[in-house]
Design a protein around this motif. Structure first.
Motif, PDB file in Angstrom:
ATOM      1  N   ALA A   1       0.831  -1.205   0.000  1.00  0.00           N
ATOM      2  CA  ALA A   1       0.000   0.000   0.000  1.00  0.00           C
ATOM      3  C   ALA A   1       0.862   1.250   0.000  1.00  0.00           C
ATOM      4  O   ALA A   1       0.376   2.346  -0.249  1.00  0.00           O
ATOM      5  CB  ALA A   1      -0.928   0.000   1.217  1.00  0.00           C
ATOM      6  N   PHE A   2       2.166   1.098   0.293  1.00  0.00           N
ATOM      7  CA  PHE A   2       3.096   2.222   0.332  1.00  0.00           C
ATOM      8  C   PHE A   2       4.237   1.932  -0.641  1.00  0.00           C
ATOM      9  O   PHE A   2       4.437   0.796  -1.063  1.00  0.00           O
ATOM     10  CB  PHE A   2       3.628   2.433   1.753  1.00  0.00           C
ATOM     11  CG  PHE A   2       2.552   2.627   2.783  1.00  0.00           C
ATOM     12  CD1 PHE A   2       2.025   3.877   3.027  1.00  0.00           C
ATOM     13  CD2 PHE A   2       2.041   1.539   3.489  1.00  0.00           C
ATOM     14  CE1 PHE A   2       1.029   4.047   3.969  1.00  0.00           C
ATOM     15  CE2 PHE A   2       1.046   1.699   4.427  1.00  0.00           C
ATOM     16  CZ  PHE A   2       0.531   2.963   4.670  1.00  0.00           C
ATOM     17  N   ARG A   3       5.013   2.919  -0.999  1.00  0.00           N
ATOM     18  CA  ARG A   3       6.067   2.746  -1.997  1.00  0.00           C
ATOM     19  C   ARG A   3       7.431   3.081  -1.410  1.00  0.00           C
ATOM     20  O   ARG A   3       8.254   3.751  -2.033  1.00  0.00           O
ATOM     21  CB  ARG A   3       5.776   3.642  -3.208  1.00  0.00           C
ATOM     22  CG  ARG A   3       4.432   3.396  -3.857  1.00  0.00           C
ATOM     23  CD  ARG A   3       4.270   1.982  -4.372  1.00  0.00           C
ATOM     24  NE  ARG A   3       5.116   1.702  -5.528  1.00  0.00           N
ATOM     25  CZ  ARG A   3       5.132   0.539  -6.165  1.00  0.00           C
ATOM     26  NH1 ARG A   3       4.382  -0.457  -5.735  1.00  0.00           N
ATOM     27  NH2 ARG A   3       5.927   0.361  -7.206  1.00  0.00           N
TER      28      ARG A   3
ATOM     29  N   ILE B   1      13.783  -1.189   4.078  1.00  0.00           N
ATOM     30  CA  ILE B   1      13.150  -2.409   3.570  1.00  0.00           C
ATOM     31  C   ILE B   1      12.368  -3.094   4.677  1.00  0.00           C
ATOM     32  O   ILE B   1      11.233  -3.556   4.469  1.00  0.00           O
ATOM     33  CB  ILE B   1      14.215  -3.361   2.978  1.00  0.00           C
ATOM     34  CG1 ILE B   1      14.799  -2.784   1.695  1.00  0.00           C
ATOM     35  CG2 ILE B   1      13.614  -4.747   2.703  1.00  0.00           C
ATOM     36  CD1 ILE B   1      15.975  -3.560   1.157  1.00  0.00           C
ATOM     37  N   ILE B   2      12.954  -3.176   5.875  1.00  0.00           N
ATOM     38  CA  ILE B   2      12.266  -3.805   7.004  1.00  0.00           C
ATOM     39  C   ILE B   2      10.963  -3.074   7.317  1.00  0.00           C
ATOM     40  O   ILE B   2       9.910  -3.697   7.527  1.00  0.00           O
ATOM     41  CB  ILE B   2      13.190  -3.840   8.236  1.00  0.00           C
ATOM     42  CG1 ILE B   2      14.387  -4.759   7.976  1.00  0.00           C
ATOM     43  CG2 ILE B   2      12.424  -4.298   9.480  1.00  0.00           C
ATOM     44  CD1 ILE B   2      15.448  -4.697   9.045  1.00  0.00           C
ATOM     45  N   VAL B   3      11.022  -1.749   7.314  1.00  0.00           N
ATOM     46  CA  VAL B   3       9.812  -0.958   7.564  1.00  0.00           C
ATOM     47  C   VAL B   3       8.776  -1.215   6.478  1.00  0.00           C
ATOM     48  O   VAL B   3       7.583  -1.405   6.761  1.00  0.00           O
ATOM     49  CB  VAL B   3      10.166   0.538   7.646  1.00  0.00           C
ATOM     50  CG1 VAL B   3       8.890   1.382   7.725  1.00  0.00           C
ATOM     51  CG2 VAL B   3      11.061   0.820   8.846  1.00  0.00           C
ATOM     52  N   ASP B   4       9.220  -1.258   5.223  1.00  0.00           N
ATOM     53  CA  ASP B   4       8.303  -1.460   4.098  1.00  0.00           C
ATOM     54  C   ASP B   4       7.632  -2.830   4.181  1.00  0.00           C
ATOM     55  O   ASP B   4       6.424  -2.953   3.949  1.00  0.00           O
ATOM     56  CB  ASP B   4       9.076  -1.316   2.786  1.00  0.00           C
ATOM     57  CG  ASP B   4       8.149  -1.284   1.589  1.00  0.00           C
ATOM     58  OD1 ASP B   4       7.114  -0.603   1.656  1.00  0.00           O
ATOM     59  OD2 ASP B   4       8.473  -1.953   0.578  1.00  0.00           O
TER      60      ASP B   4
ATOM     61  N   ARG C   1       1.255  -5.676   7.509  1.00  0.00           N
ATOM     62  CA  ARG C   1       0.252  -5.164   8.457  1.00  0.00           C
ATOM     63  C   ARG C   1      -0.863  -4.392   7.775  1.00  0.00           C
ATOM     64  O   ARG C   1      -2.042  -4.523   8.149  1.00  0.00           O
ATOM     65  CB  ARG C   1       0.943  -4.264   9.491  1.00  0.00           C
ATOM     66  CG  ARG C   1       0.048  -3.747  10.600  1.00  0.00           C
ATOM     67  CD  ARG C   1      -0.355  -4.879  11.533  1.00  0.00           C
ATOM     68  NE  ARG C   1      -1.179  -4.383  12.625  1.00  0.00           N
ATOM     69  CZ  ARG C   1      -2.496  -4.192  12.547  1.00  0.00           C
ATOM     70  NH1 ARG C   1      -3.136  -4.449  11.412  1.00  0.00           N
ATOM     71  NH2 ARG C   1      -3.165  -3.770  13.600  1.00  0.00           N
ATOM     72  N   TYR C   2      -0.523  -3.581   6.759  1.00  0.00           N
ATOM     73  CA  TYR C   2      -1.519  -2.665   6.193  1.00  0.00           C
ATOM     74  C   TYR C   2      -1.710  -2.816   4.687  1.00  0.00           C
ATOM     75  O   TYR C   2      -2.456  -2.036   4.083  1.00  0.00           O
ATOM     76  CB  TYR C   2      -1.104  -1.209   6.474  1.00  0.00           C
ATOM     77  CG  TYR C   2      -0.974  -0.905   7.945  1.00  0.00           C
ATOM     78  CD1 TYR C   2      -2.100  -0.800   8.764  1.00  0.00           C
ATOM     79  CD2 TYR C   2       0.279  -0.724   8.525  1.00  0.00           C
ATOM     80  CE1 TYR C   2      -1.972  -0.523  10.117  1.00  0.00           C
ATOM     81  CE2 TYR C   2       0.419  -0.433   9.883  1.00  0.00           C
ATOM     82  CZ  TYR C   2      -0.708  -0.337  10.665  1.00  0.00           C
ATOM     83  OH  TYR C   2      -0.582  -0.067  12.011  1.00  0.00           O
ATOM     84  N   GLY C   3      -1.040  -3.795   4.078  1.00  0.00           N
ATOM     85  CA  GLY C   3      -1.175  -3.950   2.632  1.00  0.00           C
ATOM     86  C   GLY C   3      -2.588  -4.316   2.215  1.00  0.00           C
ATOM     87  O   GLY C   3      -3.393  -4.819   3.001  1.00  0.00           O
ATOM     88  N   ARG C   4      -2.885  -4.077   0.936  1.00  0.00           N
ATOM     89  CA  ARG C   4      -4.217  -4.369   0.402  1.00  0.00           C
ATOM     90  C   ARG C   4      -4.343  -5.866   0.121  1.00  0.00           C
ATOM     91  O   ARG C   4      -3.454  -6.482  -0.452  1.00  0.00           O
ATOM     92  CB  ARG C   4      -4.466  -3.567  -0.878  1.00  0.00           C
ATOM     93  CG  ARG C   4      -4.592  -2.071  -0.636  1.00  0.00           C
ATOM     94  CD  ARG C   4      -4.897  -1.311  -1.910  1.00  0.00           C
ATOM     95  NE  ARG C   4      -3.730  -1.256  -2.793  1.00  0.00           N
ATOM     96  CZ  ARG C   4      -3.637  -1.877  -3.949  1.00  0.00           C
ATOM     97  NH1 ARG C   4      -4.639  -2.625  -4.386  1.00  0.00           N
ATOM     98  NH2 ARG C   4      -2.557  -1.762  -4.698  1.00  0.00           N
ATOM     99  N   ARG C   5      -5.487  -6.457   0.510  1.00  0.00           N
ATOM    100  CA  ARG C   5      -5.709  -7.871   0.265  1.00  0.00           C
ATOM    101  C   ARG C   5      -6.055  -8.114  -1.207  1.00  0.00           C
ATOM    102  O   ARG C   5      -6.552  -7.224  -1.897  1.00  0.00           O
ATOM    103  CB  ARG C   5      -6.841  -8.402   1.156  1.00  0.00           C
ATOM    104  CG  ARG C   5      -6.489  -8.374   2.650  1.00  0.00           C
ATOM    105  CD  ARG C   5      -7.554  -9.092   3.463  1.00  0.00           C
ATOM    106  NE  ARG C   5      -7.215  -9.118   4.883  1.00  0.00           N
ATOM    107  CZ  ARG C   5      -6.423 -10.030   5.447  1.00  0.00           C
ATOM    108  NH1 ARG C   5      -5.883 -10.982   4.685  1.00  0.00           N
ATOM    109  NH2 ARG C   5      -6.170  -9.989   6.744  1.00  0.00           N
TER     110      ARG C   5
END
Length: 839
Positions: free
Chosen positions: A425-427, A489-492, A498-502
């Motif tokens: 969800a983030f880049r 990378i670890i944060v990403d 945790r918050y990515g799109r299903r």
């Protein structure tokens, strides 16, 4: 199997109840490949973080000349542990975890061949790594370099337990590597989806097969070297002591017989990930599939002929220098074949850009530069100038980081949606890449220059007058930029989990079987198993997935609470048998704990006490067999698609038989290295000939040879009688008696005829050869007694003969190696005498 067909939802619940690993403490009993593979990868990432922290401390020390940030003793521990962690606790286990997690999914099956062995390997890896880290925190970390060269690592120059921590801890970890290699080879050969011939196997399967085969042959020399050096340190057997006929170069040969193939063992799985991912984004199947497979086999073959590449400066004869230099250059050809296949695939496809491709382009840039410097180091004149300088350190990191880390991150971003069921969800991945790419090249490109200007490796400080300050400071700044990239990378990854799109299935539009699964995948992988009619990286997961989920494949049912999958013919992929896998159990954990206690006992010199945990571990391994086998004949069973197949207990060569064969191949590599040792010392070491040699009459050796020869004949006779439904008890008993008699005769030979093993390297190597044969006669005796017990308890019949047949290769191997060892020990004195007369 139920009399009525279960609905997909009902079948999912039934299979999940059978295959799931449980929660809480029950999770420790997990044997499922997804759980074990994930554990390997997470643990390896933790060790990677520790190794990276040590690297930052090293760069902080070297940032300026005459730095007092870290003292020399601590610095030696830090750079030794950095190399040890990255090579042994990160790179190889990460490959193992990736392969264990992905292979059954890519091959269209439910698990690997030996789930409990995989779980045992993980616990060995975890406990072995924990021993090393605990020693570092206690200030007793290894400090002789990650290569542990003698005589620096001998007890005379490293008197504490520092070197013992490395030798015992790494040997413990290597148990994990060898068990994983055996499991992976057997699984690829025997456990694939029906119809998946070797020529239809996905390219990643070929990469893992070749890599695991290299591990089977490449790791035993290191294990042998570690055992011999620990025996020298603990019991004063002089394998490497030049004053008593040993030679420090023997360690280098044994280490680099492992060490140079390891470079390709690390590189090939990463290249396999590229060969899987790149065609997906090129929207074109991999060009040159067969050429790439041939190149892999050629690369594996050549990699075992390059170990002297690391020893050009030790006084190798000119002919050998020329040979190994040419071989080091020739290995670039199969590597180039793979690179050109990737370029051709991009050129003939319609590439689309995404984060995994960015990391692949970074790999191509960094790895090709590393390959070019490798060709430079393969040339003897240049090697002599750059040997043991920072130039070699830079080359090593360009090859290993470029050849493994960049593809690994590409694989992480490619398969992470499969593991967690979410897409980013983030880049943050884009700035993370550029931080890593820029930081890496700033760090290690400068090391080429410091090396060319004469800065040695493994130094904790340097004089101001050398003029290396600005280069080292630049490298250190780059190292911290690199660290920030990995932190991002670890944060990403955390944010994606945790918050990515299903999503539902196959976000990359890939064409391999793992994307035909539900996401995240269930414990059993596939509700029913597919039939493969074409190459398994050119499939249509969108259409295959719903068919398998509806049960329109093989084993689309639950039967007797069994964990079932299919075994196939090695080459054709034709369905051969049904494999019943063992259920969840704590035995791998308890066995690994017993082995860990044994290792710790040796580490603290409690040698007599160490026999107790060793015996416990042995008894626990025997307990593994309690849930295997059948006490009555079963006959063929239904597998779906109107087909039947026998259970693996009732087939000729199931995975367990092949497991014995692959294990014996690894054992043979160990034994070959052991035979090499006295021959090398005889030809090159000082202080030869020995003052005393073996003095034996003909009676004991003749009886020993006769017993060793008769044992496998009796074992085969027992199998033949069982096949005719006649009792094999008498012949099994005779085999056990002959093997035990061989053990007694070997002990008599060692006790009465062999001079003191501590007096000379000839005595020590002869003792090691005879002890090796004694160990194998003991194991063969145990296998005989086990087979006898299985016969008497009804687990063996003419149809169910696996418990007898699986021991036959061991009896043959014990006899062959026994003949070779006894012959070498008896003939070597005559060869020494003849050699001295010739001189």
């Amino acid at each position: 199997m139920s009399g009525r067909v279960a609905t997909p939802l009902r079948l999912h619940r039934q299979l999940n109840e059978i295959w799931a690993s449980g929660r809480g403490v029950k999770r420790l009993a997990a044997v499922n490949h997804s759980v074990i593979g994930t554990r390997f990868m997470i643990t390896a990432f933790i060790f990677f973080g520790i190794g990276g922290l040590l690297a930052m401390l090293i760069r902080a020390q070297l940032a300026t000349s005459r730095s007092a940030f870290i003292g020399p003793d601590l610095y030696n521990q830090l750079f030794t542990m950095h190399g040890t962690i990255m090579m042994f606790l990160f790179a190889i286990p990460m490959f193992e975890g990736m392969a264990i997690y992905l292979l059954p999914k890519l091959l269209g099956t439910r698990d690997l061949a030996f789930p409990r062995l995989g779980a045992f390997g993980y616990w060995c890896y975890l406990f072995g790594g924990a021993i090393l880290i605990a020693a570092m925190l206690a200030g007793a970390a290894p400090d002789s370099g990650w290569f542990m060269y003698t005589p620096l690592s001998s007890s005379a120059f490293t008197p504490g337990i520092n070197a013992d921590v490395w030798l015992l801890g790494i040997t413990f970890v290597e148990i994990s590597a060898v068990t994983a290699a055996v499991e992976l080879v057997v699984s690829i050969l025997k456990i694939r989806a029906p119809g998946m011939s070797l020529s239809r196997m996905p390219i990643f399967g070929w990469y893992v097969l070749v890599t695991a085969g290299m591990m089977v042959l490449g790791f035993p020399p290191l294990i042998l070297g570690s055992v011999l050096l620990e025996l020298e340190r603990a019991f004063d057997l002089p394998f490497f002591d030049t004053a008593r006929g040993g030679d420090a170069l023997l360690w280098q040969h044994l280490f680099w017989l492992f060490g140079h193939p390891e470079v390709y063992i690390i590189f090939l799985p990463a290249a396999g990930a590229i060969s899987t991912i790149l065609p997906v984004f090129a929207r074109r199947k991999l060009i040159g599939y067969r050429a790439v497979v041939v190149a892999l086999v050629a690369l594996a073959f050549l990699s075992f002929g390059l170990w002297v590449h690391h020893m050009f400066a030790v006084g190798i004869p000119h002919m050998a220098l020329a040979f190994f230099s040419a071989a080091s250059a020739a290995v670039t050809v199969p590597t180039a074949v793979q690179i050109f296949a990737w370029i051709a695939t991009l050129a003939h496809g319609r590439p689309r850009f995404d984060i995994p491709m960015l990391w692949i382009f970074g790999f191509l840039f960094v790895f090709i530069l590393g390959g070019l410097t490798g060709v430079m180091l393969a040339m003897v004149p240049f090697n002599w100038q750059a040997h043991d300088t920072q130039f070699v350190t830079a080359h090593l990191h360009y090859v290993l980081v470029g050849g493994f880390i960049f593809p690994l991150v590409a694989a992480l971003y490619y398969w992470l949606p499969h593991i967690c069921g979410r897409i980013p969800a983030f880049r943050l991945s884009m700035p993370a890449f550029w931080l890593v790419f820029i930081g890496f090249n700033v760090t290690f490109f400068m090391m080429h220059l410091t090396g060319l200007r004469g800065m040695p490796r493994r130094v904790d400080t340097y004089p101001v007058e050398a003029g290396w300050d600005w280069l080292n400071l630049t490298s250190s700044i780059g190292g911290f930029i690199l660290t920030m990239g990995f932190a991002l990378i670890i944060v990403d990854v955390f944010l994606q989990i945790r918050y990515g799109r299903r999503f539902r299935r196959n976000p990359w539009k890939a064409r391999t079987l793992e994307w035909a699964q539900p996401i995240p995948p269930p414990a059993y992988n596939f509700l029913s198993l597919p039939w493969i009619e074409r190459r398994a990286d050119t499939l249509e997961p969108e259409s295959i997935g719903p068919q398998l989920a509806a049960g329109h494949g093989y084993l689309g049912f639950a039967r007797n609470g069994w964990m079932e999958t299919l075994g196939v013919d090695i080459t054709s992929g034709r369905t051969d048998h049904v494999i019943v896998l063992p259920r969840q159990t704590y035995l791998p954990l308890w066995t690994a704990l017993a082995v860990a206690t044994f290792v710790l006992s040796l580490l603290f010199s409690y040698y007599w006490f160490s026999l107790l945990p060793l015996g416990v571990a042995f008894m626990l391994l025997l307990c593994w067999t309690r849930v295997t086998g059948l006490d009555r004949d079963n006959g063929p069973v239904v597998i779906g698609r109107e087909e039947v197949a026998p259970l693996h207990y009732e087939t000729h060569r199931p995975p367990s038989w092949w497991g014995m064969i692959i294990t014996l191949i690894a054992d043979a590599a160990f034994y070959g290295s052991l035979v090499f040792s006295p021959l090398f010392l005889w030809l090159t070491a000082p202080a030869w000939p020995p003052p005393q040699t073996l003095k034996s009459g003909l009676v004991v050796p003749a009886l020993l040879v006769a017993a060793l020869a008769a044992a496998p004949l009796c074992a085969r006779r027992a199998v033949a009688r069982n096949a005719r439904s006649r009792s094999p008890v008498l012949w099994l008993g005779a085999t056990a008696v002959l093997q035990f008699a061989s053990l007694i005769l070997l002990v008599i030979l060692m006790r009465t005829s062999l001079p003191a093993p501590t007096a000379h390297a000839y005595n020590a190597t002869s003792f090691a050869l005879l002890a090796y044969s004694a160990l194998h006669t003991f194991l063969a005796t145990v296998f005989c007694l086990f087979g006898l017990r299985r016969v008497l308890t009804g687990y063996v019949s003419a149809r169910r003969s696996l418990d007898l047949r699986i021991a036959t290769p061991l009896h043959d191997y014990t006899a062959i190696t026994g003949f070779a060892g006894i012959g070498l020990v008896l003939l070597l004195p005559a060869l020494i005498t003849a050699g001295e007369a010739f001189r």
